[in-house]
Design a protein around this motif. Structure first.
Motif, short mmCIF file in Angstrom:
data_model
loop_
_atom_site.label_atom_id
_atom_site.label_comp_id
_atom_site.label_asym_id
_atom_site.label_seq_id
_atom_site.Cartn_x
_atom_site.Cartn_y
_atom_site.Cartn_z
N VAL A 121 -12.88 8.54 33.60
CA VAL A 121 -11.88 7.68 33.99
C VAL A 121 -10.58 8.65 34.17
CG1 VAL A 121 -10.08 5.90 33.10
CG2 VAL A 121 -12.48 5.62 32.88
N LYS A 174 -4.17 5.47 31.03
CA LYS A 174 -5.51 5.52 30.76
C LYS A 174 -6.05 4.26 29.70
CE LYS A 174 -9.54 7.80 28.83
NZ LYS A 174 -10.06 9.19 28.19
N VAL A 192 -5.12 0.80 31.64
CA VAL A 192 -5.97 0.32 32.49
C VAL A 192 -7.50 -0.10 32.00
CG1 VAL A 192 -7.14 1.67 34.54
CG2 VAL A 192 -4.92 1.90 34.29
N LEU A 193 -7.91 1.07 31.15
CA LEU A 193 -9.12 0.68 30.42
C LEU A 193 -9.17 -0.90 29.86
CD1 LEU A 193 -10.11 3.96 28.69
CD2 LEU A 193 -11.31 2.62 30.85
N ALA A 203 -8.93 -3.56 32.75
CA ALA A 203 -10.11 -3.60 33.65
C ALA A 203 -11.16 -4.48 32.81
CB ALA A 203 -10.57 -2.29 34.00
N PRO A 205 -12.70 0.02 36.12
CA PRO A 205 -11.43 0.66 36.02
C PRO A 205 -11.49 1.85 37.05
CG PRO A 205 -12.96 1.51 34.24
CD PRO A 205 -13.41 0.28 34.96
N ALA A 242 -4.99 -5.79 38.80
CA ALA A 242 -6.08 -5.95 38.51
C ALA A 242 -6.44 -7.40 38.90
CB ALA A 242 -6.20 -5.99 37.06
#
Length: 341
Positions: free
Chosen positions: A283, A297, A300-301, A304, A311, A335
């Motif tokens: 990632v 990071k 986003v994780l 997702a 992701p 998303a």
């Protein structure tokens, strides 16, 4: 003889250490009092010139939108100031998150170096705050974030504006860890040709090039380099401080840092600050390739996972839309659109 000795004297590189600020991104801004004190004490013993402290996004940034810090700005500033006998204390502020009141408070707590940050094409938003820093008697730096999103000539123009507004050092952040060394050389060379103040480079390690890019910046004319212990920082982490200092020393540059004690500080950081040292996982690598802010990071994780999407797809779409720090609320919107598609 005197002239030859002058020419042979090692060139000075000033190291600016944001371990206790950028590193906050890696632990959801949850460093506690003892952690701050322990690392600041170790960095001070190693004679690190500047130790930067604060929420990952800077003064005044602790919020529900981007993360509540475990400690408030006042507590962080007081703890680190007390731990520093040799190092100067630095802070970072982006207009919109922080205010002039935050700057005055930080300087009153002993901040000596103040970074005012702006998106790479928006240097004009720093004018007032740089003026406040100069009025307060602190050293004023102006820095441009997400600098890969602007051409070298534009960055040089923006850095010249920062200097015009009173910045005593100016430079660029590779906020997404997107640069190759050639990119850094081109940009730092353009900036050094445009300003008469020291030039700063701040790297991230998403493509595994942070130390190499920092060395390239020095060779292109930068004289202030940011680096963190064990690379502790957003995403894949920052330029690794102890590695950078060792490489600079081998190349004949002078940093004024005690390398043996710096190694102890790095060990302290690994033992006390981080669950594990930063790594370039899949990632983080994609974040660098997509040119997305490294601090995205974790959100986003999380996003997702919540939406049941990859992701990697989310990072590339955020990069395509050129989303920047401060637009965290768009992660969920993008998303949702990917999920529906």
């Amino acid at each position: 003889m005197a002239q030859r000795m002058k020419e042979e004297a090692p060139r000075q590189v000033l190291i600016h250490d944001p371990t206790l600020r950028d590193g906050h991104h890696a632990v959801r801004h949850q460093l506690d009092r003892d952690q701050l004190r322990d690392y600041a004490t170790a960095a001070d013993a190693a004679r690190v010139p500047v130790v930067e402290i604060g929420h990952g996004n800077g003064l005044g940034a602790s919020s529900l939108q981007i993360g509540r810090a475990k400690l408030g700005d006042d507590d962080m500033l007081a703890i680190v100031r007390e731990a520093l006998s040799h190092s100067r204390m630095g802070v970072f502020m982006a207009p919109g998150w922080g205010t002039s009141s935050d700057l005055r408070n930080a300087v009153a707590h002993g901040a000596e170096v103040v970074r005012i940050a702006a998106h790479c094409t928006e240097a004009d938003v720093t004018e007032h705050h740089l003026g406040v820093v100069r009025e307060l008697g602190a050293e004023a730096h102006g820095v441009l974030l997400m600098s890969h999103m602007a051409h070298p000539e534009r960055l040089a123009e923006q850095c010249a504006l920062l200097a015009k507004f009173g910045a005593q050092a100016v430079g660029i952040f590779d906020s997404a860890g997107h640069y190759l060394s050639a990119d850094v050389i081109e940009r730092i060379a353009a900036i050094t040709a445009a300003v008469d103040v020291p030039v700063i480079f701040h790297g991230h390690n998403n493509l595994g090039l942070a130390v190499a890019n920092s060395i390239a910046a020095v060779q292109a004319g930068a004289s202030i380099i940011d680096a963190t212990a064990r690379g502790f920082g957003a995403g894949a982490g920052n330029t690794q401080l102890e590695v950078l200092v060792a490489v600079l020393e081998r190349m004949g540059y002078s940093t004024g840092i005690d390398l043996r004690k710096l190694l102890h500080a790095a060990d302290t950081a690994q033992d006390r600050l981080m669950p594990t040292p930063p790594t370039i996982d899949s990632v983080s690598l994609v974040s660098g390739l997509a040119g997305v802010f490294s601090g995205f990071k974790t959100p986003v994780l999380d996003t997702a996972h919540r939406y049941g999407i990859d992701p990697v797809d989310l990072f590339f779409e955020l990069g395509r839309r050129q989303v920047v720090a401060g637009q965290e609320d768009l992660i969920g919107d993008v998303a949702q659109q990917l999920k529906e598609a």
